[in-house]
Design an enzyme around this catalytic site. Structure first.
Site, PDB file in Angstrom:
ATOM      1  N   LYS A 202     -84.869  -5.822 -23.128  1.00  0.00           N
ATOM      2  CA  LYS A 202     -83.773  -5.104 -22.804  1.00  0.00           C
ATOM      3  C   LYS A 202     -82.916  -5.987 -21.971  1.00  0.00           C
ATOM      4  O   LYS A 202     -83.198  -6.178 -20.841  1.00  0.00           O
ATOM      5  CB  LYS A 202     -84.159  -3.785 -22.240  1.00  0.00           C
ATOM      6  CG  LYS A 202     -83.083  -2.805 -21.741  1.00  0.00           C
ATOM      7  CD  LYS A 202     -83.598  -1.622 -21.316  1.00  0.00           C
ATOM      8  CE  LYS A 202     -82.670  -0.479 -20.958  1.00  0.00           C
ATOM      9  NZ  LYS A 202     -82.844   0.635 -20.368  1.00  0.00           N
ATOM     10  N   LYS A 255     -82.636  -4.499 -27.514  1.00  0.00           N
ATOM     11  CA  LYS A 255     -81.485  -3.603 -27.282  1.00  0.00           C
ATOM     12  C   LYS A 255     -80.589  -4.582 -26.153  1.00  0.00           C
ATOM     13  O   LYS A 255     -81.127  -5.132 -25.420  1.00  0.00           O
ATOM     14  CB  LYS A 255     -82.178  -2.350 -26.407  1.00  0.00           C
ATOM     15  CG  LYS A 255     -80.994  -1.638 -25.635  1.00  0.00           C
ATOM     16  CD  LYS A 255     -81.611  -0.415 -24.935  1.00  0.00           C
ATOM     17  CE  LYS A 255     -80.784   0.419 -24.356  1.00  0.00           C
ATOM     18  NZ  LYS A 255     -81.365   1.565 -23.551  1.00  0.00           N
TER      19      LYS A 255
HETATM   20  C1  PBG Z   1     -82.128   3.750 -19.242  1.00  0.00           C
HETATM   21  C2  PBG Z   1     -81.519   3.842 -20.595  1.00  0.00           C
HETATM   22  C3  PBG Z   1     -80.138   2.772 -20.979  1.00  0.00           C
HETATM   23  C4  PBG Z   1     -80.009   3.369 -22.222  1.00  0.00           C
HETATM   24  C5  PBG Z   1     -80.955   4.083 -23.034  1.00  0.00           C
HETATM   25  N1  PBG Z   1     -81.951   4.328 -21.771  1.00  0.00           N
HETATM   26  C6  PBG Z   1     -79.132   2.349 -20.320  1.00  0.00           C
HETATM   27  C7  PBG Z   1     -79.348   1.628 -18.984  1.00  0.00           C
HETATM   28  O1  PBG Z   1     -80.099   0.689 -18.738  1.00  0.00           O
HETATM   29  O2  PBG Z   1     -78.621   2.235 -18.095  1.00  0.00           O
HETATM   30  C8  PBG Z   1     -78.947   2.878 -22.931  1.00  0.00           C
HETATM   31  C9  PBG Z   1     -78.549   3.413 -24.216  1.00  0.00           C
HETATM   32  C10 PBG Z   1     -77.238   3.132 -24.841  1.00  0.00           C
HETATM   33  O3  PBG Z   1     -76.128   2.553 -24.206  1.00  0.00           O
HETATM   34  O4  PBG Z   1     -76.913   3.657 -25.809  1.00  0.00           O
HETATM   35  N2  PBG Z   1     -83.248   3.615 -19.059  1.00  0.00           N
END
Ligand code: PBG
Length: 332
Positions: A202, A255
């Site tokens: 991520k 991601k």
């Molecule tokens: C946080 C989380 C995030 C997303 C899903 N879970 C973003 C972040 O790190 O702020 C992002 C998902 C998206 O942008 O569609 N745990």
């Protein structure tokens, strides 16, 4: 030098032979999308009679539990079999207690949706950032996001989600060791058969902006760069995935998806468990914005993008376009 009329047919390949008709093109198509590839995200929030549009994500809503079944049923009717739930709680505190409260918004949503739709694959996003008042994904002490101190809270969150009926736990917090800790915690609590879909790779991405509006999860100070990855790094992604393999992840999420197709390919080639591409909020909103202007053909662009994620090696795609794409697949 070629002259009109020369017979050159033996000196080059005729690739166009396999592109002559729609049915010929379908016959030789290497990558195909299926509805069962899709995981559809739903935002659940405390309150009643809420279907709150997320301004930066046209077509995406926050739902209260008395209304959320409209959204779930719509997804089911369109052929979606897997949902991931994100909670927007009524109250936040320093340690994100509502994330692991048995009556938290996600736990109640899981119980309700599971009892109405037992056939669905219900996935719980396991993180603290929507539930902490500082908006970070772990415990903060003196401005530092503490790793090991956060693991216990994540385990409690995961176990309470499994108790509430989650079929799959998807930890997204990026603390080191979270997969091992959650696997152990689930096993100890008797949830040996509940898989972990780890956000293995991520990145600290600017493409999460619209999600943070939807989930009210922006960090109140600083950023996530000490726990999420630097977009410039590929070898680090491989190390993260190796750790998750060793720690017992059952699925690997990469991601975001579109700027990281190379990483999806890398993880696919090195691991033999399902790979999930997370087509994130900013990737959704850009397409929505451009198509609202009439600058692109939304359906064609979405299907091309989703296909590119599968071609890169994703088995599954977590996408806000899941319902639309399912309908378009039926029409094709
Ligand atoms: C946080 C989380 C995030 C997303 C899903 N879970 C973003 C972040 O790190 O702020 C992002 C998902 C998206 O942008 O569609 N745990």
């Amino acid at each position: 030098m070629y002259k009109a009329g020369d017979d050159v047919s033996l000196s080059f390949d005729r690739h166009r032979r396999l592109r002559t008709t729609p049915s010929m093109r379908r016959m030789v198509r290497e990558t195909k999308l299926h509805k069962e590839d899709f995981i559809y995200p739903i935002f659940v929030m405390d309150g009643t009679d809420i279907q709150n549009p997320v301004a930066s994500m046209p077509g995406v809503y926050q739902w209260s539990l008395d209304r959320v079944d409209e959204e779930v049923q719509d997804a089911v009717d369109k052929g979606i079999e897997s949902l991931i739930l994100f909670g927007v709680p009524a109250s936040k505190d320093a340690v994100g207690s509502s994330a692991y409260d048995e009556n938290g918004i996600v736990q109640r949503a899981l119980r309700q949706i599971k009892s109405n739709h037992p056939q669905l694959n219900l996935i719980a996003d396991t993180c603290l950032c929507q539930f902490t008042d500082h908006g970070h994904c772990g415990v903060v002490e003196n401005g530092e996001i503490k790793n090991d101190e956060s693991l216990d809270l994540l385990v409690q969150t995961a176990v309470s989600q499994a108790e509430a009926g989650a079929d799959i736990i998807a930890p997204s917090n990026m603390m080191d060791g979270f997969t091992a800790a959650i696997r152990q915690g689930l096993d100890d609590a008797g949830y040996v058969h509940v898989p972990v879909m780890s956000y293995s790779v991520k990145y600290a991405s600017a493409f999460y902006g619209p999600f943070r509006d939807a989930a009210h999860s922006s960090p109140q100070s600083g950023d996530r760069k000490t726990y999420q990855m630097d977009p410039a790094n590929r070898l680090e992604a491989l190390r993260e995935a190796e750790s998750d393999e060793a720690e017992g992840a059952d699925f690997f999420i990469v991601k975001p998806a579109l700027s990281y197709l190379d990483i999806i390919r890398d993880v696919r080639d090195r691991h033999h468990k399902p790979v999930v591409a997370y087509n994130v909020s900013g990737e959704y909103s850009m397409i929505k914005a451009a198509s609202a202007q009439g600058w692109i053909d939304e359906q064609a662009v979405v299907m091309e993008k989703l296909t590119s994620m599968k071609r890169a090696g994703a088995d599954l795609i977590l996408t806000y376009f899941a319902k639309d794409a399912a309908v378009w697949l039926d029409e094709a």
